[in-house]
Design an enzyme around this catalytic site. Structure first.
Site, PDB file in Angstrom:
ATOM      1  N   ASN A 100      -3.540   6.216  -2.137  1.00  0.00           N
ATOM      2  CA  ASN A 100      -3.242   6.481  -0.544  1.00  0.00           C
ATOM      3  C   ASN A 100      -2.903   8.231  -0.176  1.00  0.00           C
ATOM      4  O   ASN A 100      -2.862   8.373   0.243  1.00  0.00           O
ATOM      5  CB  ASN A 100      -2.490   5.374  -0.117  1.00  0.00           C
ATOM      6  CG  ASN A 100      -2.910   4.401   0.071  1.00  0.00           C
ATOM      7  OD1 ASN A 100      -4.577   4.088   1.076  1.00  0.00           O
ATOM      8  ND2 ASN A 100      -2.332   3.290   0.442  1.00  0.00           N
ATOM      9  N   GLU A 139      -4.044  -0.710  -8.558  1.00  0.00           N
ATOM     10  CA  GLU A 139      -3.170   0.504  -9.065  1.00  0.00           C
ATOM     11  C   GLU A 139      -1.773  -0.161  -9.748  1.00  0.00           C
ATOM     12  O   GLU A 139      -1.338  -0.985  -8.855  1.00  0.00           O
ATOM     13  CB  GLU A 139      -3.144   1.602  -8.333  1.00  0.00           C
ATOM     14  CG  GLU A 139      -2.542   2.271  -8.184  1.00  0.00           C
ATOM     15  CD  GLU A 139      -2.308   2.955  -6.522  1.00  0.00           C
ATOM     16  OE1 GLU A 139      -2.882   3.109  -6.073  1.00  0.00           O
ATOM     17  OE2 GLU A 139      -2.442   4.388  -6.902  1.00  0.00           O
ATOM     18  N   HIS A 150      -0.971  -2.842  -7.114  1.00  0.00           N
ATOM     19  CA  HIS A 150      -2.156  -2.630  -6.113  1.00  0.00           C
ATOM     20  C   HIS A 150      -3.036  -3.091  -5.785  1.00  0.00           C
ATOM     21  O   HIS A 150      -4.685  -2.449  -6.914  1.00  0.00           O
ATOM     22  CB  HIS A 150      -2.049  -1.201  -5.472  1.00  0.00           C
ATOM     23  CG  HIS A 150      -2.756  -1.120  -4.918  1.00  0.00           C
ATOM     24  ND1 HIS A 150      -2.520   0.946  -3.840  1.00  0.00           N
ATOM     25  CD2 HIS A 150      -2.707  -1.354  -3.014  1.00  0.00           C
ATOM     26  CE1 HIS A 150      -2.916   1.080  -2.561  1.00  0.00           C
ATOM     27  NE2 HIS A 150      -2.583  -0.401  -2.073  1.00  0.00           N
ATOM     28  N   SER A 163       0.685  -1.231   0.252  1.00  0.00           N
ATOM     29  CA  SER A 163      -0.135  -0.151  -0.027  1.00  0.00           C
ATOM     30  C   SER A 163       1.019   1.160  -0.601  1.00  0.00           C
ATOM     31  O   SER A 163       0.125   2.669  -0.536  1.00  0.00           O
ATOM     32  CB  SER A 163      -0.780   0.708   1.158  1.00  0.00           C
ATOM     33  OG  SER A 163      -1.660  -1.175   1.451  1.00  0.00           O
TER      34      SER A 163
END
Ligand SMILES: NC(=O)c1ccc[n+]([C@@H]2O[C@H](COP(=O)([O-])OP(=O)(O)OC[C@H]3O[C@@H](n4cnc5c(N)ncnc54)[C@H](O)[C@@H]3O)[C@@H](O)[C@H]2O)c1
Length: 296
Positions: free
Chosen positions: A189, A151, A139, A118
């Protein structure tokens, strides 16, 4: 390309194994913890049952998916025949560097090494291998069999061929891949965590209570879940760790984690997994109530 190895059989690893196996790939699922492997197969079975009940797959699809997964506890054995390895072990830099050194030793020289991290730099992970061009971020989002996005993170050394291959493979899993470059937090994120942090600051400064903040974002912005409840689901310790990566990586005070978040994690209130975060889950997720210390 048919052989996939997945390292780590926790929340994400079991979902990634499920997805590849459902699309006909042979999956070697590897975890150091045998109980985690057994739990993963049981979880995959239950999630497949749900898909059968919804009519999205048949009983035969379920049986074939389970047949496509083989458990391993040793990386060396599990990755030997893999064309692609997706690492989804615990989010810890030293652990991931050790795993990627092992993968570089035991995987076929032409195998692609992907990480589901992450927040850890793909460039840093690639730097401990002798095949930086074949290391990439993949991801997936939780729950993996349901969420469309992958991702795809290009490290500094990742080649065009590796990127194109992983983008194409993701579409074969009926996912929607998006290519991004390797900078702290990637895209998902980098945008999500400052929003969650700002929601926590809004609570910390008593602008509004937990339910009020979540309701504004749910009804006003059409978010399926408010940011504070989402933070509880992600894990407050995970949110704090990712904010620290953004703060350290960019050196910009705008990413400094809210002191309330730091206090909650220090006190052991990590959200759903510890039973209490911004909501109290003692009676189960559906009956979670706002922890009384936050009611206005
Ligand atoms: N949980 C999420 O919502 C989410 C979403 C996207 C990405 N991620 C990322 O996915 C990765 C895994 O997260 P998770 O939530 O599934 O964690 P988890 O704690 O549920 O599972 C991690 C698993 O890794 C295993 N493991 C630890 N060391 C290992 C080793 N050396 N070899 C093999 N297995 C090992 C553990 O036994 C455990 O079963 C992390 O990098 C995390 O940042 C998590």
């Amino acid at each position: 390309m048919k052989n996939i190895a997945v390292i780590g059989s926790g929340t994400m690893g079991n979902g990634i194994a499920h997805t590849f196996a459902q699309f006909g790939y042979q999956v070697n699922l590897i975890d150091v913890n045998n109980e985690a492997l057994e739990r993963a197969i049981s979880t995959i079975g239950k999630n497949l049952d749900r898909q059968v009940a919804k009519g999205t797959i048949t009983e035969a699809d379920k049986a074939n998916t389970l047949k496509n997964i083989t458990n391993f506890t040793q990386i060396a054995e599990g990755v030997a025949n893999a064309d692609l390895i997706v690492e989804a072990a615990t989010e810890n830099l030293e652990l991931k560097l050790k795993i990627f050194k092992d993968l570089d030793t035991f995987a076929k020289p032409e195998a692609i090494l992907a990480s589901n991290t992450s927040s850890i730099s793909i460039t840093k992970i690639a730097s401990v291998t002798n095949r930086g061009d074949k290391v990439i971020g993949m991801h997936f989002m939780n729950p993996v069999p349901v969420m469309k996005l992958v991702e795809v993170i290009r490290g500094y050394a990742t080649s065009d061929e590796t990127t194109a291959f992983v983008m194409d493979l993701s579409t074969k899993l009926s996912k929607a891949p998006v290519e991004v470059n390797d900078y702290p937090g990637f895209v998902a994120n980098r945008i999500l965590m400052p929003m969650i942090n700002e929601a926590i600051y809004t609570l910390y400064e008593s602008v509004a209570g937990v339910e009020e903040i979540d309701t504004v974002m749910k009804l006003g912005m059409a978010h399926p879940m408010g940011p504070l409840q989402l933070a509880d689901f992600i894990g407050l310790d995970v949110c704090l760790a990712i904010l620290n990566v953004l703060h350290d990586g960019f050196g910009n005070p705008k990413y400094a984690p809210c002191p309330l978040l730091v206090n909650m994690v220090t006190a052991g209130n990590k959200g759903v997994k510890s039973g209490e975060g911004f909501y109290n889950y003692a009676k189960g997720i559906k009956e979670a109530v706002v922890a009384s210390k936050f009611s206005k």
